[in-house]
Design an enzyme around this catalytic site. Structure first.
Site: not given
Ligand code: GAL
Ligand code: ZN
Length: 672
Positions: A149-150, A163, A304
């Site tokens: 995710n992101e 790293c 999203e």
């Molecule tokens: C995004 C994230 C979500 C939630 C959302 C809130 O960055 O992927 O899990 O946190 O923001 O705005």
């Molecule tokens: Zn690292």
């Protein structure tokens, strides 16, 4: 092989049923149907429940969720769940926690607390995913994979020992030997020469500015490291579920991740869209055009957006009535084939309990937010058969390059006021105001399909870029580039012999010196004749420009370079190359953009009053859909081209003139 997009407009959101008892899940299914939801993203932050202790996996709850979705005909965008490792993992493998540039090791207790180069993290993600993918490979609910995710959100870079080691391996692959690395980084400066690979470190905090080559390579390496995490998951999924499309939700305006490099690994590009309440419509439009363009114009997805307020700004006003709907339709207007929310049901506890959701704390379907979401769901369902398969077609390209971004904002540089993203936006705003379709592409991509290319602040000329631009112009294209362009090569070495180096012949100019201004310093550009005639305030930057074949269209009006060229044009082959040696105000950029579009015979989709955005999607048989979006608080009207149209949201026949209510949209199909 490209795995296809589900052939409909996707609608839904992040769904976190593990936060709720199962009675609520059944209520969710009822409400999802009311809102016309057809896809939800699940399992995003469930690792701790799936693997509560090392190597003990429990999928029973997820089985129940997947089954429930299948029974209710809702598609699962199944997340791999790897964005937030369980707490036991950071005790067992402390080096999995990321380290800041200052050397502080972060703790768990929020999310995304992993170093992308941790071998333990990569091994544990693969072990989890192998089980997850095998278990659900044949499940009827599985329609898309949502990797992690992101990537990079919260921890876009890590400076730990893992790293450091991985960086050395990456550098050896890039440079092969230390002499080449020393040359690339210019290490004879400040006694920085490396005699052993082990001596090389990430650009951690040090007494003065770090080496620019090292810093640039670290940006490259970090984007590649995050991509390597993605690729661990990608490789597994392509083997276990070869027919299921893969995506990950990118973030827009996110400097650490070079989206162009990632796109070929995704079947569907998706991204998260959180514009501040003050954002101009062109800012969201820009995000869509970028996300559509990185995969060559294939439909993208808003993974999203918030139904109303977020929780992470200093203050979080809600979205005013109609705005979320307009944002959703704008996404489709720019080529998206789906819009999802964060999140479906508003959390009762946790850091995001005050973030809006489709189902709010009062759990009712009577709320403003739910009603609006249900309306958008119904409208997307109605539009889907008309829209899917159609594409946005652009004749203008705006060039964007992450490596250029990393190099040009290195600090201290000539100016701390150079913000590449903002400068790109300043040109995009003007094109958007004209209702001209724009692709946002990398400087080394195929430009032959475009008539006009705008390349603001093309500071770094990677190999092949200058000749790509030359060919484009020679064949009849129009190019505009701006100040501080053509300065460095891919190693961030200044290209000697006079700026703008390899662009000098193309632009027909020589820039002797550049002059980054303080906030208090201004100048203006005087254009004596033609359709851009006028005097326009300029900020940020000036340059001492000499003509070498180009013609000055505008000059600086004051300072010691008064009357020296500020805006130039050069004929090159069949085309023309323009250069603006400063940052003009909105009026100058608008006048220039207008001039360039007219000259390059790029027509707006349609003309419209200010604040009304118009785009077009076209099917392969040539049939056209027009999207007219009124972002203003007043009703507006637009004159249509000849022909009969059907308004798809209410099935009305329209000809001649169309009225659009305040904060509303009209979507028209041109009848044959
Ligand atoms: C995004 C994230 C979500 C939630 C959302 C809130 O960055 O992927 O899990 O946190 O923001 O705005
Ligand atoms: Zn690292």
């Amino acid at each position: 092989m490209q795995r296809p997009f589900p052939a409909t407009l996707l609608y839904g959101g992040d769904y976190n049923p593990e936060q709720w008892p199962t009675e609520v899940w059944h209520e969710d299914m009822r409400l999802m149907k009311l809102a016309h939801v057809n896809m939800v993203s699940i399992n995003i932050f469930s690792w701790a429940l799936l693997e509560p202790e090392p190597d003990h996996y429990h999928f029973e709850q997820l089985d129940g969720i997947m089954d429930l979705l299948a029974q209710n005909g809702i598609m699962a965008d199944l997340a791999t769940g790897t964005a937030s490792p369980p707490t036991w993992m950071s005790h067992l493998y402390p080096s999995l926690l990321p380290v800041t540039r200052e050397g502080v090791r972060m703790s768990h207790g929020s999310r995304q607390h992993y170093c992308p180069n941790s071998p333990d993290y990569r091994r544990k993600t693969a072990a989890l995913l192998e089980r997850l993918a095998t278990r659900y490979a044949q499940h009827p609910a599985l329609k898309m994979w949502h990797l992690n995710n992101e990537y990079g959100c919260h921890t876009g870079s890590c400076y730990c020992e893992n790293c450091a080691q991985a960086f050395r391996v990456w550098l050896e692959a890039r440079y092969h030997d230390l002499d080449t690395l020393n040359f690339a980084w210019g290490t004879n400066f400040w006694s920085q020469r490396y005699y052993a690979w082990e001596d090389i470190l990430p650009p951690r905090i040090s007494p003065a500015q770090n080496n620019p080559g090292q810093t640039l390579d670290y940006w490259r390496f970090m984007s590649d490291s995050l991509l390597a995490c993605y690729r661990v998951e990608e490789d597994l999924l392509r083997t276990i579920t070869p027919d299921v499309p893969l995506t990950t939700n990118l973030m827009v305006a996110f400097k650490p991740v070079d989206a162009f490099a990632w796109a070929s690994h995704m079947d569907i590009v998706s991204f998260d869209m959180y514009p501040p309440i003050t954002a101009r419509p062109s800012e969201t439009a820009f995000s869509h055009d970028l996300m559509r363009s990185i995969k060559g114009g294939q439909p993208h997805l808003v993974m999203e957006q918030s139904p109303s307020q977020v929780n992470w700004m200093p203050q979080n006003p809600h979205k005013r009535p109609g705005r979320m709907r307009l944002h959703s339709l704008q996404a489709v207007a720019h080529g998206a084939d789906g819009v999802l929310f964060f999140q479906w049901r508003q959390s009762k506890a946790g850091a995001e309990m005050f973030h809006s959701a489709v189902v709010s704390h009062d759990s009712s379907e009577q709320t403003r937010i739910f009603q609006q979401a249900a309306r958008v769901g119904a409208e997307l369902r109605r539009l889907a058969p008309h829209v899917t398969g159609s594409r946005v077609q652009a004749q203008v390209a705006l060039l964007m390059d992450w490596q250029n971004w990393w190099a040009v904002e290195y600090q201290p540089g000539p100016s701390s006021r150079l913000h590449y993203w903002q400068l790109l936006l300043s040109y995009y705003h003007a094109l958007h105001d004209l209702n001209v379709a724009v692709d946002i592409v990398a400087p080394d991509s195929d430009l032959s399909g475009y008539r006009l290319v705008i390349a603001p602040l093309l500071h770094m000329l990677r190999p092949g870029v200058a000749s790509n631009l030359e060919q484009f112009v020679a064949r009849g294209g129009s190019l505009l580039t701006t100040f501080f362009s053509g300065i460095v090569d891919q190693n961030d070495h200044v290209i000697l012999g006079g700026y703008p180096a390899e662009l000098r012949a193309l632009l027909g100019i020589h820039v002797e010196e550049f002059d980054p201004w303080t906030k208090e310093m201004t100048n203006s550009v005087q254009i004596a004749e033609g359709n851009m005639q006028g005097t326009y305030p300029a900020t940020l930057w000036g340059e001492l420009v000499h003509l070498e074949g180009a013609k000055a269209l505008g000059v600086f009006s004051c300072d010691y370079y008064a009357n020296h060229p500020a805006l130039t044009v050069n004929r090159f082959g069949q085309g023309k190359a323009y250069y603006l040696a400063t940052q003009g105000n909105d009026e100058l950029i608008a006048a220039l953009t207008n001039h360039l579009c007219t000259e390059a015979q790029v027509a707006p989709v349609l003309n419209s009053p200010t604040g009304v955005e118009i785009t077009k999607r076209v099917h392969s048989d040539g049939s056209e859909l027009y999207f007219l979006l009124n972002h203003t608080d007043q009703p507006q009207s637009v004159t249509l081209p000849a022909g009969c149209f059907t308004a798809l949201l209410d099935d009305k026949a329209i000809e001649g003139q169309v009225e659009i209510a305040a904060v509303d949209a009209v979507i028209l199909r041109k009848n044959p």
